[in-house]
Design a protein around this motif. Sequence first.
Motif, PDB file in Angstrom:
ATOM      1  N   MET A 284      25.959   6.813  14.814  1.00  0.00           N
ATOM      2  CA  MET A 284      26.387   5.474  14.405  1.00  0.00           C
ATOM      3  C   MET A 284      27.757   5.529  13.726  1.00  0.00           C
ATOM      4  O   MET A 284      28.615   4.667  13.966  1.00  0.00           O
ATOM      5  N   ALA A 285      27.970   6.545  12.901  1.00  0.00           N
ATOM      6  CA  ALA A 285      29.270   6.697  12.244  1.00  0.00           C
ATOM      7  C   ALA A 285      30.377   6.965  13.266  1.00  0.00           C
ATOM      8  O   ALA A 285      31.505   6.462  13.131  1.00  0.00           O
ATOM      9  N   ARG A 288      31.248   3.691  15.014  1.00  0.00           N
ATOM     10  CA  ARG A 288      32.085   2.856  14.130  1.00  0.00           C
ATOM     11  C   ARG A 288      33.520   3.372  14.078  1.00  0.00           C
ATOM     12  O   ARG A 288      34.474   2.589  14.104  1.00  0.00           O
ATOM     13  N   LYS A 289      33.677   4.679  13.999  1.00  0.00           N
ATOM     14  CA  LYS A 289      35.013   5.265  13.945  1.00  0.00           C
ATOM     15  C   LYS A 289      35.786   4.988  15.231  1.00  0.00           C
ATOM     16  O   LYS A 289      36.960   4.593  15.195  1.00  0.00           O
ATOM     17  N   ALA A 291      35.273   2.583  17.379  1.00  0.00           N
ATOM     18  CA  ALA A 291      35.550   1.147  17.466  1.00  0.00           C
ATOM     19  C   ALA A 291      36.686   0.753  16.532  1.00  0.00           C
ATOM     20  O   ALA A 291      37.558  -0.064  16.884  1.00  0.00           O
ATOM     21  N   GLU A 292      36.703   1.339  15.343  1.00  0.00           N
ATOM     22  CA  GLU A 292      37.770   1.042  14.377  1.00  0.00           C
ATOM     23  C   GLU A 292      39.129   1.455  14.925  1.00  0.00           C
ATOM     24  O   GLU A 292      40.115   0.727  14.782  1.00  0.00           O
ATOM     25  N   ASP A 297      35.516  -4.991  16.976  1.00  0.00           N
ATOM     26  CA  ASP A 297      34.480  -5.340  15.999  1.00  0.00           C
ATOM     27  C   ASP A 297      33.116  -5.280  16.685  1.00  0.00           C
ATOM     28  O   ASP A 297      32.776  -6.153  17.491  1.00  0.00           O
ATOM     29  N   LEU A 300      26.248  -4.747  14.302  1.00  0.00           N
ATOM     30  CA  LEU A 300      25.353  -3.650  13.963  1.00  0.00           C
ATOM     31  C   LEU A 300      24.358  -3.355  15.084  1.00  0.00           C
ATOM     32  O   LEU A 300      24.049  -2.187  15.367  1.00  0.00           O
ATOM     33  N   VAL A 303      26.066  -1.244  17.675  1.00  0.00           N
ATOM     34  CA  VAL A 303      26.228   0.127  17.180  1.00  0.00           C
ATOM     35  C   VAL A 303      24.916   0.889  17.315  1.00  0.00           C
ATOM     36  O   VAL A 303      24.873   2.030  17.795  1.00  0.00           O
TER      37      VAL A 303
END
Length: 452
Positions: A284-285, A288-289, A291-292, A297, A300, A303
């Motif tokens: 999940m981290a 997020r990384k 996608a960032e 965006d 949740l 993700v």
Amino acid sequence: MQEPARDVLSLWPAIEELALNRAKGLPVHDLLRGAKPVAYDAGSETLKLSVESPPLDSTATETLRSCLGKACYQVLGFAPHLDVQTSPSSRPLPRVEAPAKSQAPASLFMTRSRLPANADFEHFVVGPSNQVAFAASKQVAENPGKNYNPLFIYGSVGLGKTHLLQAICRKLLATLPRVRFISCEEFVNQFVQALKNGTVDALRAELREADALIIDDIHFLAGKEQTQEEFFHTFNHLYQQGKQVVLSSDSLPRDIPRLEDRLISRFHWGLAVKIEPPCTETRMAIVRKKAELRQVDLPLDVVAFLAENITTNVRELEGAVVQISGLAQMSGKPVTLALAQEALKHLIKARPAPSRVATEDIIELVCQHYAVRLNDLLSQRRTKNLAFPRHVAMYLSKELTQLTLSEIGHFFGGRDHSTVLHAINKIKSKRLKEPELRAELERFELQLRRPL
């Protein structure tokens, strides 16, 4: 039959982006920029590409196929056959001066501009599965040639080995001018070409004058005796000079088939560290990384959907983010769970549905196939007609169940975990070399996963 073709061709921008990222710093990078998808044949799973270039030599063709094939797998969930066709380019080709035979070509040493922009330690997501490899890599980058030499990082495809090697390279370049980063496939191709052209001395000088040598996928040396001989002497030279050597592989040195014992011994001189598949929280981290970095965006639930469905390959997670982002941009729709499911329908469908497989079922199937009795398979006897089926059953138990090595050993007559690990590694090695066994194991897996 048209739907798959449209899907593959429409996803070309995502494939191209990932392939360009892989090819950064390689001679084929500019060729990839001009590559165009011409057609896709779903029946033969062949993607036809047109490249603006004079006819390519075998080295360039194989490097191009490798970069594109891996990118296709990330985006599509499978690697289609690539039919690369060349056509004359209207653009003038850059003139490249051949280096003198006695002098290493300085242009082949790595520079920061040839590394992917995010290939550093700051963009590497650390979790329980990779924290030891991460710490060792940072230590080597800060103190080259001191603590862990060589550093040998191993693990399955797509878990971040190349990212760590590139991060080490980037850090070393701050203090060392001559860092050589190369894939083993490229090294083998260059060595073969140098033998043909009589330029082995130039290649040898370039490698041995390096302040640090970093080679990705060193298992590609398997079975290549002459190249192993050359690398053995290069390794000795650099090691004796206190130069840092960093290697990556899909398995431990001793598990690489047809690798010379003297190389296996030297690869174990330093530290061998494994990267495991990431846990759910780490996945999940990572999502997020990624996608960032792309300024996407992701809700949740999206993700979580990615982390739950793509469990063993970080590159596929990145490819999934690319696909979702691309579909959202092309359709003008916001990112939702439904859109993510639509974007990844081929990738998710390509995975076998999770199912519960019992060790008892594995043992029963193996006994039936190899015509051995259950009591004999679980006994302490080590005759060849029993040892091989027993090893196969242990391998399948590791692949298809959640049992630990010790628990598997308990099923097989109380054997310890090291015996089980040895059996699993023997089958893995045979699977790489024997297509018949690979097909047989795949049939076993399909039969055992099949719903009742």
